[in-house]
Every structure is written in structure tokens, then in C-alpha cells.
Design an enzyme around this catalytic site. Structure first.
Site, PDB file in Angstrom:
ATOM      1  N   GLU A 253       0.750  -1.160  -0.130  1.00 33.19           N
ATOM      2  CA  GLU A 253       0.112   0.085  -0.176  1.00 33.19           C
ATOM      3  C   GLU A 253       0.879   1.260  -0.073  1.00 33.19           C
ATOM      4  O   GLU A 253       0.292   2.391  -0.829  1.00 33.19           O
ATOM      5  CB  GLU A 253      -0.893  -0.067   1.147  1.00 33.19           C
ATOM      6  CG  GLU A 253      -2.218  -1.080   1.136  1.00 33.19           C
ATOM      7  CD  GLU A 253      -1.731  -2.360   1.518  1.00 33.19           C
ATOM      8  OE1 GLU A 253      -0.653  -2.570   1.812  1.00 33.19           O
ATOM      9  OE2 GLU A 253      -2.441  -3.293   0.903  1.00 33.19           O
TER      10      GLU A 253
ATOM     11  N   HIS B 210     -11.989  -5.535   7.821  1.00 37.92           N
ATOM     12  CA  HIS B 210     -12.771  -5.366   6.462  1.00 37.92           C
ATOM     13  C   HIS B 210     -13.880  -4.400   6.713  1.00 37.92           C
ATOM     14  O   HIS B 210     -14.843  -4.505   6.086  1.00 37.92           O
ATOM     15  CB  HIS B 210     -13.186  -6.583   5.883  1.00 37.92           C
ATOM     16  CG  HIS B 210     -11.990  -7.356   5.205  1.00 37.92           C
ATOM     17  ND1 HIS B 210     -11.197  -8.189   6.236  1.00 37.92           N
ATOM     18  CD2 HIS B 210     -11.353  -7.701   4.153  1.00 37.92           C
ATOM     19  CE1 HIS B 210     -10.394  -8.834   5.569  1.00 37.92           C
ATOM     20  NE2 HIS B 210     -10.430  -8.595   4.330  1.00 37.92           N
TER      21      HIS B 210
END
Lengths: 327, 359
Positions: A60, A129
Site C-alpha cells: 500500500e 474489512h
């Protein structure tokens, strides 16, 4: 007008911006052939090819850091962070680099780029999530934070974000991807960054929300309307820069303000809204500025009973409205 | 960045010819090193005399910096340097006045308008990426610049430079993996001075040579002696040429020495012995390169004195100029947050106005 799901509107917005401007590229994990884990980029690789739709390694910081560099060298990257929960390895690149580049070069170097990230819970995503990450980034000057709640806004705000000269964090509530539909006009339009929308007018109380919570707030407002409580619902749409005028005008009219956000309560984005209302609409208030938010646990638990306990709902919002209205 | 075209002098000693250069190049390289050193030394004087709160130094790194940046095409290729890159920035086109404006943090400082600490250079026109203090972030910016060059069809090369301490950061791994996958026009330079502030190499690196790690990415890694300016030049020229012709990234590790403390706030005698510090002084690239040029007949005493005089004048001029420039206006403190000032957060409306003259 065509009816689109939230994610279809995002996909169309991306594709149309890529057709319009060859400087727009998309990069992220699985954004290529697979079209993204939520299919937000489905079809882009087939249309625009390897150069402009780039599958990245699971890195990321690299996704954001190379976007900063690509923006310095003339591109307009749209980076996808697969889940907002995974954005933290890129925190340094977002906060120390993307958000500060303009300031530290007195606008000599700028980074027009968008970071898209699905956030939010209610989808059995558990601790990693489901998170709401907006408070970390809306705190930071130099980056804009946008959270659309309708397909129309998603497309129009995404277009505006891609064309913006500053970095934009574009947060998409993942529970809305396929559950929310709405009319999206054909052809060119944008929705300006930094403008809130009054989704429902009312006189008794203002509910301030963004993302999925706008829909829950509207549902709650319908329920309490039957009981004679007439709510106004303000959809912020952009968390930074904030549309103070729309927010304050509504609270000055109703005299009561309930801020609703899915993130845990302490230090959340809604705290800033509450502070601004308290500072700038104090004399108009007829009750305590109130926050309804998630519980202060480290993150959202998985088991469906626990998840429902964590998540806000129209019923919980309606209860909070009743309590504040009765104050 | 050869100077032959500018000066029309094509005289080439054996030394210059061995590297495909002319003597004027070697003299210009030496002049740049000497200028970087003299500016750096002046910055310390300014600090110690209370005229600048902070200095961070490139002393000992100049040979590697000049040799390695020399093959870049000025204003075309990109360099993402770090806070010791004073000589690199001179090679890239920044002037002594511009570097001193950063040292004094003046309003007209082109690096940051006085917003950053000294040594955090940047220059958009010269394609010098703004330096930040969190280390190694710039390697990803250079990777993205190289990616953009590829996509846009430009024959630019992006060079990222940092110390060996920074090379341990995760961003380095993420960047090298990515540039290697895509064979981007990218050069990674590590100036290994053996210390991450106070921590010696054996406590911060699991290998003796950072360049060994290049193999893990399937890219070439070369170790060069940072006191050998022309070896640095040759390694960088090969890497830049390779990148430009589409053969992918590479890594260069230059072994250098840090002649000063980490910064003006560091006392390196606390963790380095006198004996060790005496050894480092023998690895000063400036006299080594000077002696090499003298021995090769490229530089004589007259030319050297002339350079010394020019450098001294340039340092005087830059210092006097920058010191006389005004500080930034506090009213500009909220500028450059966003492209449009209307996106800024407004101050709370009920706050009292600042007192007259308050800062």
C-alpha cells in the site's frame, strides 16, 4: 435518466475520466484483469491496457508513494486501496508526503491524485474489512476527504476529485456498492467538492451524516415523522473542506443537532462537527449537540450478533432522535 | 551534464579520456565538490555563531554525489535526494544563493519558502524532488516518476538517493520490487557512510554491502569507492544509460565517510573514537580528487587557486544575499495548503484579532 448502482456509477466515472484525459491512470491490487475485488475497475484493463490500469504488488505504501511520484511527473493517478483497513501502511506517504507536498514546496510541486478506498461495515467484514478511517485523514490539512452517499454524487464527485489539483481521499461505503441505486444522468457533469446537500428538510432537529449513515438517517427520519418529529438531514458529502454554511444554516434553523457516524465515537469525525456547531451556533441551540456513533471497541467484531450490536441502524438513529427531540 | 559543449574546450588528458570526458569536465566536477564543501562549512559557521538554528551536512559525501549525479541530464532527468545531498543539488542546477536561502529559511527560498528545516532542498524546475524528513519516502516518488516517464513516452531517468540507514525502510523494498517488475528507468543510490546517526553499520545492516540486496530484486548492484569520483561517475553513467535504453533499474552503493556529526545537534565523539575520526579524515574525497587531478596534469596550482577564489566569492555572495532577504510573511502561513485558499479551514470567528506586531 439511467438508474445505476453505487459501484456502477463509480466505474462509469472512472472510465469516462480515463477516456477524457490520457493522464489518468488506475493502480492498485487486483484492479486489472479481475477488475478489483468489488469490480469497481471492471472493464478498464480491457479498454485501457497495462500502461493505464496497473496491478500492483500487495504494497500500500508503494501504491500511494508511486502515485505521488507519478503526479509530480504529469499524471493523475487514481490509486485503489483494496479495503480502507489496509491504508495504514500508506499513512506516512499520505500524511507526510501527499498532503504536504504543496505546502513544503510553496506550490512548486503538487500532487493531483485520488486515493479510492472502500470503508465501513455491516458486511461481515470483521475487524479488518469494516473500518471507518475518515477521522485519521480529515484531520490533515492538504488532503481533501470525500464521502459520497448516492450514485449521482459518487460519479460527479469522483470526476471532480480526479480533476482537482490537490490529493483527494475518496471513501466509498462498501455496503452501498450494490444496495444503493439512483439516477445518474448521461454525459458530463461534476459535483463540486466542499458542498453538503440537504437531503430532507425539517424544522425540529438536524441530523448530520455522510455515506451509508445518510440513508439510515433518512429512514429514521421517516419513522419519527409519523410521530410528529420533523427532521432535517444534512449529507456532508465532503468532510474536508467542510461546507460550514449548509451545516450551520440547518442547525440555526432547527436548534438541535445530532451527528451520526459509524466510526467509534471518541475523537471521531463527528466530534469536529459537534465542536463547530457548539462554537458557531451556540446561541441557536435548544439542546446538547449529540453524537450517535459506534462503540469504542478497537474495531467491528465478526459474529452477526456482535456486528449488529456495533453497527448503527435506522432504529438506533430514530431512538437518538426521539431522545434529543424530547430534550 | 558534460561542460565540453558550454566551454568549447575539448582538451582531454589520459584520465579524462579514460572516462569519455574532457578535462573541463573534471575541473567542473572538482569545482562543484569544492563549492559544496565551502557552502557546507559556512553553514556550520552560521550555526555556531547563532545565525542559523540547524545544519545538516554532506561533508564527506561530495565525491560520490558529484560523480553519481554528473551523468543525469539537467532539467530533464529527475533526482529524489536526501538531506545530505548538497552537492547533488548543485549538479542538478541549484545555485549557492538558493541553497543559502534554504539555510536561512527566507521567504524567497525556492525549496520551501522557509517552511522546511535547512538541507531539505527541492526545485521543481530542475526536477529535484522536495526532501522530507521521514526517510526513504522519496524512493517511491522516484519510482512513480519513472513510471510516469514510461507511460508518457519520455526518455527520463529517475534517481533516488539516500543513506544506508534509510535503505532499511520498508518503502525501499516496496519500490525496488516495483521498479524491477516493470523494468523502469530508475537508479537507486545509497551513500553508505557507516552510521545511521549513532548506530554503526554492523547494527543496522545484516549484510556488509547494501548492494548485495539488489540481487533479491534481480537488478544489478554495484559497490563503488566514494572517494573515487570517477569510479562513481562511471558506475552512474552505466546505470543511467541502462535505465534510459530500457534495460531497467539498478543500484549503486557508494562507500563514503561522514566527516561531521549527524547534524548540528549531534556530538559524534560520544559514539565514535578519536582514532576512528582521524581515519575518516583520510577518506575525505575532496583532497583525494584534487591530488588525482593534479597528478594527471588536469589541475595546476594556478587553476586551483582560481577555483578556491571563485568558491570563496560564491559563498560570500550567497551568504550575504540570503541573509539580507526577508523572512516569510506570517500572513502567507496559510498559503499553499490547497490550490485554492477557500478550501482552507477558516479561523474561529470569535477569536480576538492578533495583536499588532504579534507573530
Amino acid at each position: 435518466m439511467a438508474v445505476r448502482t453505487f459501484i456502477e456509477a463509480i466505474r462509469e466515472g472512472l472510465a469516462e475520466e480515463m477516456r477524457r484525459d490520457p493522464a489518468v491512470i488506475v493502480l492498485g491490487e487486483d484492479v486489472g484483469k479481475k477488475g478489483g475485488v468489488f469490480l469497481a475497475t471492471d472493464g478498464l484493463w480491457a479498454e485501457f491496457g497495462d500502461d493505464r490500469v496497473i496491478d500492483t504488488p500487495l504494497t500500500e505504501s508503494m501504491i500511494v508513494g508511486t502515485s505521488v511520484g507519478a503526479a509530480l511527473n504529469g499524471l493523475r493517478p487514481v490509486a485503489e486501496i483494496q479495503f480502507a483497513d489496509f491504508i495504514f501502511p500508506a499513512f506516512n506517504q499520505i500524511v507526510s508526503e501527499a498532503a504536504r507536498m504543496r505546502y513544503r514546496t510553496v506550490s512548486g510541486a503538487t500532487v493531483p491524485m485520488v486515493i479510492r478506498a472502500p470503508f465501513g461495515g455491516g458486511v461481515h467484514g470483521a475487524l479488518y474489512h469494516s473500518q471507518s478511517v475518515e477521522a485519521f485523514f480529515a484531520h490533515v490539512p492538504g488532503i481533501k476527504t470525500v464521502v459520497p452517499s448516492t450514485p449521482y454524487d459518487a460519479k460527479g464527485l469522483l470526476r471532480a476529485s480526479i480533476r482537482d489539483e490537490d490529493p483527494v481521499l475518496f471513501l466509498e461505503h462498501k455496503k452501498m456498492y450494490r444496495s444503493v441505486r439512483g439516477e445518474v444522468p448521461e454525459g458530463e457533469y461534476t459535483v463540486p467538492i466542499g458542498r453538503a446537500a440537504v437531503r430532507r428538510t425539517g424544522r425540529r432537529l438536524t441530523v448530520v451524516a455522510y455515506g451509508l449513515m445518510v440513508h439510515y438517517a433518512l429512514e429514521a427520519a421517516e419513522r419519527v415523522a409519523e410521530e410528529g418529529i420533523d427532521c432535517e438531514v444534512v449529507d456532508l458529502r465532503t468532510l474536508r473542506p467542510l461546507d460550514r454554511e449548509t451545516l450551520l444554516a440547518s442547525v440555526r434553523k432547527t436548534g438541535k443537532c445530532l451527528v451520526v457516524y459509524e466510526d467509534n465515537r471518541f475523537g471521531g469525525y463527528g466530534a469536529e462537527i459537534a465542536a463547530i456547531v457548539a462554537e458557531e451556533a451556540f446561541e441557536y441551540l435548544d439542546g446538547p449537540v449529540s453524537r450517535l456513533a459506534g462503540p469504542d471497541t478497537p474495531a467491528m467484531p465478526y459474529n452477526h450478533v456482535l456486528e449488529e450490536w456495533f453497527m448503527l441502524s435506522p432504529a438506533k438513529i430514530a431512538d437518538a432522535i426521539r431522545r434529543l427531540a424530547a430534550y | 551534464m558534460t561542460v565540453a559543449d558550454q566551454h568549447g574546450s575539448t582538451a582531454a588528458s589520459g584520465l579524462a579520456a579514460a572516462y569519455g570526458l574532457v578535462d573541463a569536465d573534471l575541473v567542473a566536477m572538482y569545482r562543484t565538490m569544492a563549492l559544496a564543501r565551502a557552502l557546507d562549512e559556512r553553514m556550520w559557521v552560521l550555526n555556531r555563531s547563532g545565525r542559523a538554528p540547524f545544519v545538516i551536512s554532506g561533508q564527506g559525501h561530495e565525491g560520490a554525489q558529484v560523480g553519481i549525479a554528473w551523468p543525469l541530464r539537467r532539467d530533464h532527468d529527475w533526482v529524489a535526494p536526501f538531506y545530505r545531498s548538497i552537492a547533488t543539488c548543485l549538479v542538478a542546477g541549484m545555485t549557492p544563493r538558493e541553497l543559502m536561502l534554504a539555510q536561512f529559511a527566507r521567504g524567497s527560498d525556492p525549496s520551501s519558502g522557509g517552511r522546511q528545516m535547512p538541507g531539505h532542498y527541492g526545485h521543481a524546475g530542475h526536477h529535484v524532488v522536495s526532501v522530507s524528513s521521514p526517510v526513504a519516502t522519496q524512493i517511491l516518488h522516484a519510482a512513480g516518476i519513472a513510471l510516469a516517464a514510461r507511460i508518457r513516452g519520455l526518455d527520463q531517468v529517475a534517481m533516488a538517493i539516500m543513506g544506508e540507514g534509510s535503505s532499511n525502510q520498508g518503502d525501499v523494498h516496496e519500490a525496488l520490487n516495483f521498479v524491477a517488475i516493470h523494468r523502469l528507468p530508475f537508479v537507486f543510490v545509497v551513500e553508505n557512510n557507516g552510521y545511521a546517526i549513532s548506530v554503526p553499520a554492523e547494527r543496522e545492516l545484516s549484510v556488509r554491502d547494501v548492494a548485495d540486496r539488489a540481487a533479491g530484486y534481480g537488478i544489478p548492484g554495484t559497490v563503488v569507492d566514494g572517494t573515487d569520483v570517477l569510479a562513481c561517475y562511471a558506475a552512474a553513467r552505466d546505470a543511467v544509460d541502462r535505465a534510459r535504453r530500457g534495460d531497467g533499474p539498478s543500484m549503486i552503493e557508494a562507500k563514503v565517510t561522514r566527516l561531521t556529526g549527524h547534524s548540528s545537534d549531534d556530538q559524534q565523539t560520544k559514539y565514535r573514537s578519536e582514532a576512528e575520526l582521524a581515519e575518516t579524515r583520510a577518506l575525505d574525497p575532496l583532497p583525494i580528487f584534487r591530488d588525482q587531478l593534479r597528478a594527471a596534469g588536469v589541475l595546476d596550482e594556478v587553476a586551483q587557486l582560481e577555483i578556491d577564489g571563485d568558491v570563496a566569492l560564491a559563498v560570500e555572495d550567497a551568504t550575504a544575499f540570503a541573509e539580507a532577504e526577508p523572512d516569510p510573511d506570517p500572513a502567507t502561513g496559510v498559503d499553499h495548503v490547497f490550490a485554492d485558499r477557500s478550501s482552507n479551514e477558516p479561523p474561529p470567528p470569535w477569536h480576538p484579532a492578533p495583536r499588532e506586531g504579534a507573530r
